[in-house]
Scaffold this motif. Structure first.
Motif, PDB file in Angstrom:
ATOM      1  N   GLY A 107       0.724  -1.122   0.038  1.00 18.49           N
ATOM      2  CA  GLY A 107      -0.006   0.012   0.148  1.00 18.49           C
ATOM      3  C   GLY A 107       0.710   1.201   0.026  1.00 18.49           C
ATOM      4  O   GLY A 107       1.978   1.193  -0.147  1.00 18.49           O
ATOM      5  N   SER A 108       0.173   2.364   0.407  1.00 17.78           N
ATOM      6  CA  SER A 108       0.781   3.647   0.302  1.00 17.78           C
ATOM      7  C   SER A 108       1.434   4.110   1.694  1.00 17.78           C
ATOM      8  O   SER A 108       0.965   3.515   2.584  1.00 17.78           O
ATOM      9  CB  SER A 108       0.064   4.822  -0.355  1.00 17.78           C
ATOM     10  N   ILE A 109       2.275   5.244   1.658  1.00 21.94           N
ATOM     11  CA  ILE A 109       2.686   5.607   2.834  1.00 21.94           C
ATOM     12  C   ILE A 109       1.682   6.471   3.526  1.00 21.94           C
ATOM     13  O   ILE A 109       1.247   7.430   2.691  1.00 21.94           O
ATOM     14  CB  ILE A 109       3.921   6.515   2.747  1.00 21.94           C
ATOM     15  N   PRO A 110       0.917   6.392   4.557  1.00 21.04           N
ATOM     16  CA  PRO A 110       0.071   7.469   5.220  1.00 21.04           C
ATOM     17  C   PRO A 110       0.725   8.525   5.267  1.00 21.04           C
ATOM     18  O   PRO A 110       1.594   8.782   6.205  1.00 21.04           O
ATOM     19  CB  PRO A 110      -0.464   6.448   6.303  1.00 21.04           C
ATOM     20  N   PRO A 111       0.063   9.718   4.793  1.00 22.12           N
ATOM     21  CA  PRO A 111       0.589  11.077   5.097  1.00 22.12           C
ATOM     22  C   PRO A 111       0.233  11.689   6.503  1.00 22.12           C
ATOM     23  O   PRO A 111       0.790  12.394   6.979  1.00 22.12           O
ATOM     24  CB  PRO A 111      -0.539  11.928   4.438  1.00 22.12           C
ATOM     25  N   GLU A 112      -0.653  10.791   7.145  1.00 24.42           N
ATOM     26  CA  GLU A 112      -0.839  11.136   8.768  1.00 24.42           C
ATOM     27  C   GLU A 112       0.556  10.822   9.591  1.00 24.42           C
ATOM     28  O   GLU A 112       0.574  11.662  10.597  1.00 24.42           O
ATOM     29  CB  GLU A 112      -1.869  10.181   9.344  1.00 24.42           C
ATOM     30  N   LEU A 113       1.381  10.092   9.181  1.00 23.00           N
ATOM     31  CA  LEU A 113       2.476   9.918   9.869  1.00 23.00           C
ATOM     32  C   LEU A 113       3.197  11.211  10.165  1.00 23.00           C
ATOM     33  O   LEU A 113       4.165  11.547  11.055  1.00 23.00           O
ATOM     34  CB  LEU A 113       3.493   8.934   9.140  1.00 23.00           C
ATOM     35  N   ALA A 114       3.156  12.197   9.177  1.00 25.85           N
ATOM     36  CA  ALA A 114       3.684  13.545   9.075  1.00 25.85           C
ATOM     37  C   ALA A 114       3.445  14.453  10.162  1.00 25.85           C
ATOM     38  O   ALA A 114       4.035  15.325  10.865  1.00 25.85           O
ATOM     39  CB  ALA A 114       3.627  14.272   7.869  1.00 25.85           C
ATOM     40  N   THR A 115       2.365  14.005  11.105  1.00 29.80           N
ATOM     41  CA  THR A 115       1.698  14.810  12.068  1.00 29.80           C
ATOM     42  C   THR A 115       2.407  14.469  13.287  1.00 29.80           C
ATOM     43  O   THR A 115       2.032  15.087  14.371  1.00 29.80           O
ATOM     44  CB  THR A 115       0.435  14.597  12.142  1.00 29.80           C
ATOM     45  N   LEU A 116       3.266  13.270  13.285  1.00 32.22           N
ATOM     46  CA  LEU A 116       3.724  12.886  14.695  1.00 32.22           C
ATOM     47  C   LEU A 116       4.733  14.020  15.011  1.00 32.22           C
ATOM     48  O   LEU A 116       5.724  14.333  14.365  1.00 32.22           O
ATOM     49  CB  LEU A 116       4.505  11.781  14.565  1.00 32.22           C
ATOM     50  N   PRO A 117       4.353  14.858  16.472  1.00 32.40           N
ATOM     51  CA  PRO A 117       4.899  15.868  16.743  1.00 32.40           C
ATOM     52  C   PRO A 117       6.374  15.827  17.015  1.00 32.40           C
ATOM     53  O   PRO A 117       7.347  16.841  17.178  1.00 32.40           O
ATOM     54  CB  PRO A 117       4.156  16.513  17.808  1.00 32.40           C
ATOM     55  N   LYS A 118       7.004  14.630  17.338  1.00 31.81           N
ATOM     56  CA  LYS A 118       8.349  14.427  17.885  1.00 31.81           C
ATOM     57  C   LYS A 118       9.036  13.417  17.201  1.00 31.81           C
ATOM     58  O   LYS A 118      10.207  13.082  17.657  1.00 31.81           O
ATOM     59  CB  LYS A 118       8.254  13.936  19.542  1.00 31.81           C
ATOM     60  N   LEU A 119       8.579  13.102  16.069  1.00 36.05           N
ATOM     61  CA  LEU A 119       9.116  11.811  15.342  1.00 36.05           C
ATOM     62  C   LEU A 119      10.467  12.579  14.658  1.00 36.05           C
ATOM     63  O   LEU A 119      10.771  13.560  13.838  1.00 36.05           O
ATOM     64  CB  LEU A 119       8.079  11.713  14.171  1.00 36.05           C
ATOM     65  N   SER A 120      11.757  11.816  14.866  1.00 38.86           N
ATOM     66  CA  SER A 120      13.017  12.423  14.500  1.00 38.86           C
ATOM     67  C   SER A 120      13.444  11.405  13.340  1.00 38.86           C
ATOM     68  O   SER A 120      14.336  11.710  12.282  1.00 38.86           O
ATOM     69  CB  SER A 120      13.866  12.571  15.376  1.00 38.86           C
ATOM     70  N   GLY A 121      12.954  10.138  13.297  1.00 38.36           N
ATOM     71  CA  GLY A 121      13.506   9.193  12.441  1.00 38.36           C
ATOM     72  C   GLY A 121      12.227   8.095  12.045  1.00 38.36           C
ATOM     73  O   GLY A 121      11.483   7.525  12.738  1.00 38.36           O
ATOM     74  N   LEU A 122      12.484   7.807  10.537  1.00 40.27           N
ATOM     75  CA  LEU A 122      11.073   6.980  10.192  1.00 40.27           C
ATOM     76  C   LEU A 122      11.994   6.120   9.130  1.00 40.27           C
ATOM     77  O   LEU A 122      12.590   6.304   8.282  1.00 40.27           O
ATOM     78  CB  LEU A 122      10.220   7.733   9.405  1.00 40.27           C
ATOM     79  N   ARG A 123      11.853   4.655   9.302  1.00 41.65           N
ATOM     80  CA  ARG A 123      12.244   3.425   8.637  1.00 41.65           C
ATOM     81  C   ARG A 123      11.240   2.890   8.091  1.00 41.65           C
ATOM     82  O   ARG A 123      10.307   2.202   8.799  1.00 41.65           O
ATOM     83  CB  ARG A 123      13.290   2.710   9.127  1.00 41.65           C
TER      84      ARG A 123
END
Length: 332
Positions: free
Chosen positions: A159-175
């Motif tokens: 599937g696709s990358i959910p755009p909602e992940l961009a709203t995580l306010p403290k996220l510094s790393g995404l794999r």
């Protein structure tokens, strides 16, 4: 081959993620947490990997766990490299003080990521990697507002990358690398409310132009290799950037490399197998490069002399339209 220092960093990260028992606690394990842990063990088929999970031993001394020394509440559950089958137990959502959840290198772990994880409101690190998890990357993970690091790499996610992940306010790393993801990189990532510095999307089936909005972020490590992405990459570089490692290899990017200004922080640059054209910028000679590959492109002109550019062999430069000069044959 990746440079030695990159592998050393990866090895250190893996070592730090290894499960270790916790000792010298002032408080015994919370009984509610202990009950939940026994349910998790049962759901996983009572594997030998969790043999230390016995009533004769305080659960804060069990393998794969860490407790808060003051409260006795379980704050880390890290199940790593065991012979474990089944699905992620929904009971993990009943460990309310959990800060770190890791299921890693469990090739018989299947199914989808359970929504029960959203109950873990104190979670800062979620690593579900090197398993056979399938299904989508859930948009409900955006509810984990304390999340600093999210690793879903080396799975069978689709599937696709959910755009909602961009709203995580403290996220510094995404794999999200080494999956079967399709679609585009969401524009919302360039408007991330967090401090996204590490972004790994390699070895998927992503398409479309890379959003120019990503240029608003200042990455340290970015890997988009082995996708079907297009567009320009200029926005990731510039004198004010601090990017250190950039791998954009084996895509369909097409842009003029001679117009790119590389920052002094850059140590690793892989642009092989694309459609970039122009010449190599002279500013490359001022970098302390540990790895460079611009092979299989449409570059022309003389390779600038100086800096680290001549320490790489011809495989870093060959199969370009008319690139010449050491370590390639002399220009004519």
């Amino acid at each position: 081959m990746k440079p030695i220092f990159i592998m050393a960093i990866i090895s250190l990260l893996i070592f730090l993620s290894l499960p270790t028992p916790s000792f010298s606690l002032s408080q015994p394990c919370n009984k509610d947490d202990e009950k939940v842990l026994f349910q998790i063990k049962k759901s996983l088929g009572n594997p030998y990997h969790l043999a230390s999970w016995q009533k004769t031993l305080d659960c804060c001394h069990w393998y794969c766990l860490k407790c808060n020394k003051t409260t006795g509440r379980v704050i880390e559950l890290t199940i790593f490299s065991g012979n474990i089958s089944g699905q992620i137990p929904h009971e993990v959502g009943n460990l309310p003080y959990l800060q770190t959840l890791l299921f890693r290198k469990l090739t018989n772990l299947t199914g989808e990521i359970p929504s029960a994880i959203t109950k873990l409101t104190q979670l800062t690190s979620l690593r579900l990697s090197w398993t056979n998890l399938s299904g989508p990357v859930p948009s409900f993970l955006s509810q984990l507002t304390n999340l600093d690091f999210l690793d879903l790499s080396f799975n069978d996610l689709t599937g696709s990358i959910p755009p909602e992940l961009a709203t995580l306010p403290k996220l510094s790393g995404l794999r999200l690398d080494r999956n079967k993801l399709t679609g585009v990189i969401p524009e919302s990532f360039g408007m991330s409310t967090g401090n996204l510095q590490y972004l790994y999307l390699s070895h998927n089936q992503l398409t479309g132009d890379v959003p120019r909005s990503l240029g608003y972020l200042n990455f340290t490590w970015i890997d988009f290799s082995r996708n079907q992405l297009t567009g320009d990459l200029n926005m990731f570089f510039g004198a004010n950037k601090t990017i250190q490692i950039a791998d954009f290899s084996r895509n369909s990017f097409q842009f003029n490399l001679s117009e790119v200004e590389f920052p002094a922080s850059l140590m690793y640059l892989d642009l092989n197998h694309k459609k970039i054209y122009g010449s190599l910028p002279l500013t490359l000679t001022g970098l302390s490069l540990q790895y460079l590959n611009v092979s299989y492109n449409r570059l022309c002109g003389k390779i600038p002399q100086g800096g680290d550019l001549q320490k790489f062999d011809n495989t870093s430069y060959f199969h370009n339209r008319c690139l010449c000069g050491s370590p390639l044959p002399a220009c004519t």
